[in-house]
Design an enzyme around this catalytic site. Structure first.
Site, PDB file in Angstrom:
ATOM      1  N   LYS A   1       0.819  -1.103  -0.265  1.00 15.17           N
ATOM      2  CA  LYS A   1       0.025   0.219   0.067  1.00 15.17           C
ATOM      3  C   LYS A   1       0.641   1.548  -0.110  1.00 15.17           C
ATOM      4  CE  LYS A   1      -2.272   3.060   3.079  1.00 15.17           C
ATOM      5  NZ  LYS A   1      -3.395   2.812   4.799  1.00 15.17           N
TER       6      LYS A   1
ATOM      7  N   TRP B   1      -9.000   0.316   0.687  1.00 15.25           N
ATOM      8  CA  TRP B   1     -10.375   0.731   1.583  1.00 15.25           C
ATOM      9  C   TRP B   1     -10.174   1.612   2.128  1.00 15.25           C
ATOM     10  CZ3 TRP B   1     -10.270  -4.750   1.875  1.00 15.25           C
ATOM     11  CH2 TRP B   1     -10.454  -5.175   0.314  1.00 15.25           C
ATOM     12  N   HIS B   2      -8.858   2.546   2.159  1.00 13.67           N
ATOM     13  CA  HIS B   2      -8.634   4.241   3.184  1.00 13.67           C
ATOM     14  C   HIS B   2      -8.700   5.298   2.894  1.00 13.67           C
ATOM     15  CE1 HIS B   2      -6.006   0.229   5.411  1.00 13.67           C
ATOM     16  NE2 HIS B   2      -7.356   0.125   5.248  1.00 13.67           N
ATOM     17  N   TYR B   3      -9.693   5.231   2.342  1.00  8.02           N
ATOM     18  CA  TYR B   3     -10.123   6.710   0.631  1.00  8.02           C
ATOM     19  C   TYR B   3     -10.652   7.622   2.507  1.00  8.02           C
ATOM     20  CZ  TYR B   3     -14.898   4.525   1.140  1.00  8.02           C
ATOM     21  OH  TYR B   3     -16.051   4.112   1.075  1.00  8.02           O
TER      22      TYR B   3
END
Length: 576
Positions: free
Chosen positions: A409, A510-512
């Site tokens: 990431k 899914w870390h927006y």
């Protein structure tokens, strides 16, 4: 330790939906039977990772109404059990805890639709933000150091490190991602074991559990309550002097009926929006707070022009590779992390069962059913492609269900995007653009991360688990394409090739975040600029995602701001 009094209960009237200890949740339709004169000190829109700890804290002294558009997590096996992680994310039914959306970039993503928010559908990893992040956010370090443990004592566990996780941990150290920092919640360069909200049985605790710390006499929770707009009243005698101020919230129940909930008149009552990166800027816009041109297009009356609402969005791009193993490995989600100085984080997941049933159920974090179509370039990914993959998965060779993933990431992406509303319906997910890798620095960090993955793959610790049965290059290529997983690229010395690999295989973790950023839409106390009695407290206020997983810090922020607000009204002893 997770609260042992969590229950699921539906009474004959259908009004009581479920409860946590002495706290009852109600369906939104039950609100019509409440006295019309009832008012609240705080109305919180969004019962997610920030909203739940915030509501619990404020209710210790004041009356709180918590509105959650989703249902209860209790009694939902797809939320509660680790082995059902990807099944929960794959559920696209109208009442599921996870709601899919596809960004304009072509990356399939998900947003939470359940009490407890993202903590109900994520991979469970728990790790704090760095000290520099806390400092840059302007937070009170002492209060931060009190707020994290408040969460941890209730819902966080120390994981039993699974074999694949142990191999990757040792591979990270051999690859030079050191030192080994052991088990810690702290964000430190090197390799560590982090916390998890799954217990040793694989049972998930969530932010909803934190509501048990609230005062049940002061806290009312409504489920399936979808906020339509914030009710704003302008004070002042002239047009120039008028200042809009929140006085309540209009919401729709599960039957489609509309209701109005009001703040207590006078005093310091507030509406607090905690609806997440997509939901919070959407609700502000629907309430008339946002870019003038956007409001005009939607035919929404302008209350306060702010060109930054819905802008400055980012999503941490993730790329991964799959490693077939000699034999099935124990299922695991994220337990270890390598925090590199090059600006990328390395994590791992694994677990594919041996029986035919478990083969179909446990394809891990990169399952195509949850939108991780990583071997197809983003613009070619669709939900139908994911469904087609799921229908034919039983035809795949057994070997592709036997192995582990290495995930990379990019930390703090510099690429930014925006969201825009499709229409004025609060239930329509906005169009979202993240512009992955539009900034060259993000691409450089991805390339560095993939090269680190290559070193881990070649480490003796991972080699002891991975397959050595002499697959030919052609066999492996066919396997990876059919199974929708990526193997390590052949030419990792070729920067251009790796850059294309990063672009073609990008997925989300899914870390927006962003859309209501501090200094752009809200001030340092999360008050909406130019509007009274209104705050936004959630991930939409972040300029970068904290730690290697943001959930710890989002929950901490809910507790932190709750205590800070109590102290502001009651003095230093508040929140003790």
């Amino acid at each position: 330790m997770a609260n042992s009094s969590l229950q699921h209960n539906i009474d004959g009237s259908g009004k009581e939906f479920s409860n946590v200890g002495q706290l009852h949740f109600f369906k939104a339709s039950s609100f019509s039977s409440r006295p019309s004169h009832e008012h609240y000190d705080y109305i919180i829109v969004g019962g997610g990772t920030a909203g739940c700890p915030l509501a619990a804290t404020l209710s210790q002294k004041y009356s709180v109404l918590l509105l959650e558009r989703g249902g209860s997590p209790y009694g939902n096996a797809n939320v509660s059990w680790l082995q059902n992680f990807h099944i929960g994310l794959a559920d696209t039914s109208p009442t599921s805890a996870s709601q899919p959306f596809i960004s304009t970039d072509g990356v399939i993503n998900a947003r939470a639709r359940v009490l407890g928010g993202g903590s109900c559908i994520n991979a469970g990893f728990y790790t704090r933000a760095s000290t520099s992040y806390v400092r840059d956010a302007g937070w009170d370090a002492e209060l931060v150091s009190e707020s994290y443990p408040w969460v941890e004592k209730q819902i966080v566990h120390r994981p039993k490190v699974a074999p694949w996780q142990a191999a990757v941990r040792d591979g990270l150290l051999q690859a030079g991602v050191d030192p080994f920092n052991g088990f810690t919640y702290d964000h430190l360069y090197g390799t560590k074991v982090g916390g998890t909200i799954f217990d040793e049985r694989g049972f998930r605790s969530t932010a909803a559990d934190l509501l048990s710390s609230g005062n049940p006499d002061n806290l009312r929770v409504l489920l399936h309550a979808t906020a339509q707009k914030i009710l704003l009243h302008k004070r002042g005698t002239t047009t120039a002097a008028t200042t809009p101020e929140a006085v309540g919230v209009e919401f729709k129940d599960e039957l489609g009926n509309r209701h109005l909930a009001y703040l207590r008149a006078g005093g310091r009552s507030e509406v607090i929006v905690a609806s997440g990166t997509l939901g919070s800027p959407q609700l502000l816009t629907l309430s008339g707070i946002g870019p003038r041109s956007e409001l005009r297009r939607l035919n929404v009356p302008l209350v306060r022009h702010n060109r930054h609402v819905g802008k400055h969005l980012s999503d941490n791009p993730m790329n991964s590779i799959f490693m077939p193993t000699r034999r099935p490995v124990e299922q695991s989600l994220i337990q270890i992390v390598g925090i590199t100085k090059m600006g990328s984080f390395i994590e791992a997941s694994s677990g594919f069962g041996q029986s035919s049933d478990s083969i179909l159920c446990h394809h891990g974090i990169m399952s195509a059913e949850i939108g991780q179509l990583s071997t197809i370039p983003p613009k070619q990914r669709t939900l139908e492609a994911a469904r087609e993959y799921a229908r034919n998965k039983h035809k795949l060779p057994r070997e592709v269900f036997q192995g582990g993933f290495l995930l990379e990431k990019v930390d703090g992406p510099l690429s930014t995007g925006h969201l825009s509303l499709v229409d004025a319906d609060a239930e329509t997910t906005p169009n979202v653009t993240f512009n992955y890798f539009s900034h060259p620095q993000d691409l450089r960090r991805c390339v560095s991360g993939i090269r680190t993955l290559e070193k881990i793959v070649r480490s003796k610790h991972v080699a002891e688990l991975t397959d050595d049965r002499g697959y030919t290059t052609e066999t492996l290529l066919n396997m990876t394409v059919r199974a929708n997983v990526n193997l390590i690229p052949k030419h990792t010395n070729d920067t251009a090739s790796l850059e294309q690999f990063c672009r073609d295989t990008v997925v989300t973790i899914w870390h927006y975040h962003g859309g209501c950023r501090v200094g752009k839409v809200v001030d340092e106390d999360y008050r909406v600029m130019g509007v009274g009695a209104l705050r936004v407290i959630d991930s939409s206020t972040f300029s970068s995602s904290p730690g290697t997983n943001p959930q710890a810090t989002v929950m901490m922020l809910g507790r932190y701001m709750g205590v800070k607000m109590l102290k502001g009204r009651l003095g230093r002893a508040a929140g003790d």
